[in-house]
Design an enzyme around this catalytic site. Structure first.
Site, PDB file in Angstrom:
ATOM      1  N   HIS A  72      28.876  38.416  -9.996  1.00 56.14           N
ATOM      2  CA  HIS A  72      29.156  39.561 -10.865  1.00 56.14           C
ATOM      3  C   HIS A  72      27.948  39.875 -11.744  1.00 56.14           C
ATOM      4  O   HIS A  72      27.272  38.966 -12.216  1.00 56.14           O
ATOM      5  CB  HIS A  72      30.391  39.291 -11.735  1.00 56.14           C
ATOM      6  CG  HIS A  72      31.662  39.403 -10.971  1.00 56.14           C
ATOM      7  ND1 HIS A  72      32.084  38.437 -10.087  1.00 56.14           N
ATOM      8  CD2 HIS A  72      32.586  40.386 -10.935  1.00 56.14           C
ATOM      9  CE1 HIS A  72      33.221  38.815  -9.542  1.00 56.14           C
ATOM     10  NE2 HIS A  72      33.538  40.000 -10.033  1.00 56.14           N
ATOM     11  N   PRO A  73      27.713  41.158 -11.979  1.00 52.95           N
ATOM     12  CA  PRO A  73      26.587  41.537 -12.826  1.00 52.95           C
ATOM     13  C   PRO A  73      26.919  41.386 -14.303  1.00 52.95           C
ATOM     14  O   PRO A  73      28.089  41.396 -14.694  1.00 52.95           O
ATOM     15  CB  PRO A  73      26.397  43.021 -12.487  1.00 52.95           C
ATOM     16  CG  PRO A  73      27.795  43.488 -12.171  1.00 52.95           C
ATOM     17  CD  PRO A  73      28.439  42.315 -11.449  1.00 52.95           C
ATOM     18  N   SER A  89      31.171  48.349  -9.188  1.00 54.38           N
ATOM     19  CA  SER A  89      30.757  47.928 -10.532  1.00 54.38           C
ATOM     20  C   SER A  89      30.169  49.090 -11.322  1.00 54.38           C
ATOM     21  O   SER A  89      30.412  49.224 -12.523  1.00 54.38           O
ATOM     22  CB  SER A  89      29.748  46.776 -10.465  1.00 54.38           C
ATOM     23  OG  SER A  89      30.406  45.589 -10.099  1.00 54.38           O
ATOM     24  N   GLU A  92      33.080  51.219 -12.483  1.00 59.43           N
ATOM     25  CA  GLU A  92      33.880  50.514 -13.489  1.00 59.43           C
ATOM     26  C   GLU A  92      33.161  50.460 -14.837  1.00 59.43           C
ATOM     27  O   GLU A  92      33.768  50.717 -15.882  1.00 59.43           O
ATOM     28  CB  GLU A  92      34.230  49.109 -12.982  1.00 59.43           C
ATOM     29  CG  GLU A  92      35.225  49.145 -11.830  1.00 59.43           C
ATOM     30  CD  GLU A  92      35.231  47.890 -10.976  1.00 59.43           C
ATOM     31  OE1 GLU A  92      36.048  47.841 -10.035  1.00 59.43           O
ATOM     32  OE2 GLU A  92      34.428  46.964 -11.211  1.00 59.43           O
ATOM     33  N   ILE A 125      32.726  37.960 -17.591  1.00 60.71           N
ATOM     34  CA  ILE A 125      33.500  38.825 -16.697  1.00 60.71           C
ATOM     35  C   ILE A 125      34.771  39.263 -17.406  1.00 60.71           C
ATOM     36  O   ILE A 125      35.497  38.439 -17.975  1.00 60.71           O
ATOM     37  CB  ILE A 125      33.851  38.115 -15.376  1.00 60.71           C
ATOM     38  CG1 ILE A 125      32.570  37.698 -14.654  1.00 60.71           C
ATOM     39  CG2 ILE A 125      34.707  39.017 -14.491  1.00 60.71           C
ATOM     40  CD1 ILE A 125      32.796  36.874 -13.420  1.00 60.71           C
ATOM     41  N   ALA A 127      37.835  42.650 -16.858  1.00 61.04           N
ATOM     42  CA  ALA A 127      38.262  43.839 -16.119  1.00 61.04           C
ATOM     43  C   ALA A 127      37.952  45.053 -16.992  1.00 61.04           C
ATOM     44  O   ALA A 127      38.770  45.455 -17.814  1.00 61.04           O
ATOM     45  CB  ALA A 127      39.739  43.753 -15.763  1.00 61.04           C
TER      46      ALA A 127
END
Length: 173
Positions: A72-73, A89, A92, A125, A127
């Site tokens: 994940h970035p 991503s 989002e 991380i 959401a």
């Protein structure tokens, strides 16, 4: 001519390659989760399909789970600036306003990303589609006080939310 809609019925009859091609995007640069869940077909619902994927993820060796977390970035990080994020991503992060930060907000994200990465060895991380920049910054600050095991568990929980939203966007029941 556009592709037919991705339905649960279609996914249930796909071979493994087709299934992974269709849904491999759901877990950031980690199609192995989808690939390993394929054998649990047929799925009665999108929820059941995602549940099978989460069982795969939760049963995976720690090294595999950490590799997924590390795929994940950083939020509003170097990859975002260089436009090197996955399409999912990018959308989002933009939806949460992370592509329109003030210089002060950007500096705050940068500082928290650095502190978080130093403490845990992987990116923060969350959401982002379920949050805005204010709640994300608040969560980043609060989660810095977690221990590593709690933060791994929280990262995996957030990955579950992210992947579920991505699948719900792509698949019709």
């Amino acid at each position: 001519m556009s592709a037919p809609p991705l339905t649960l019925a279609l996914l249930n009859i796909m071979n493994q390659t087709g299934f992974v091609t269709a849904l491999g995007f759901a877990f950031e640069l980690s199609p192995w989760v989808v690939e390993r869940a394929w054998s649990a077909r047929p799925f009665d619902s999108i929820e059941a399909m995602h549940g099978a994927m989460m069982q795969v993820l939760n049963a995976a060796p720690l090294d595999d789970r950490l590799a997924l977390i590390r795929a994940h970035p950083e939020l509003a990080g170097k990859a975002a600036i260089a436009r090197q994020l996955t399409a999912e991503s990018t959308a989002e992060q933009a939806g949460a306003g992370l592509d329109k930060l003030t210089p002060e907000e950007f500096a705050r994200f940068h500082d928290l990303n650095a502190a978080y990465g130093k403490r845990f060895g992987f990116p923060f991380i969350i959401a982002v589609r379920l949050n805005d920049k204010t709640s994300i910054l608040r969560a980043m600050q609060a989660r810095l006080s977690n221990d590593r095991e709690a933060e791994i568990a929280e990262a995996l929980l957030q990955i579950g939310l992210i992947s579920k939203l991505r699948i719900q966007d792509a698949v019709t029941d």
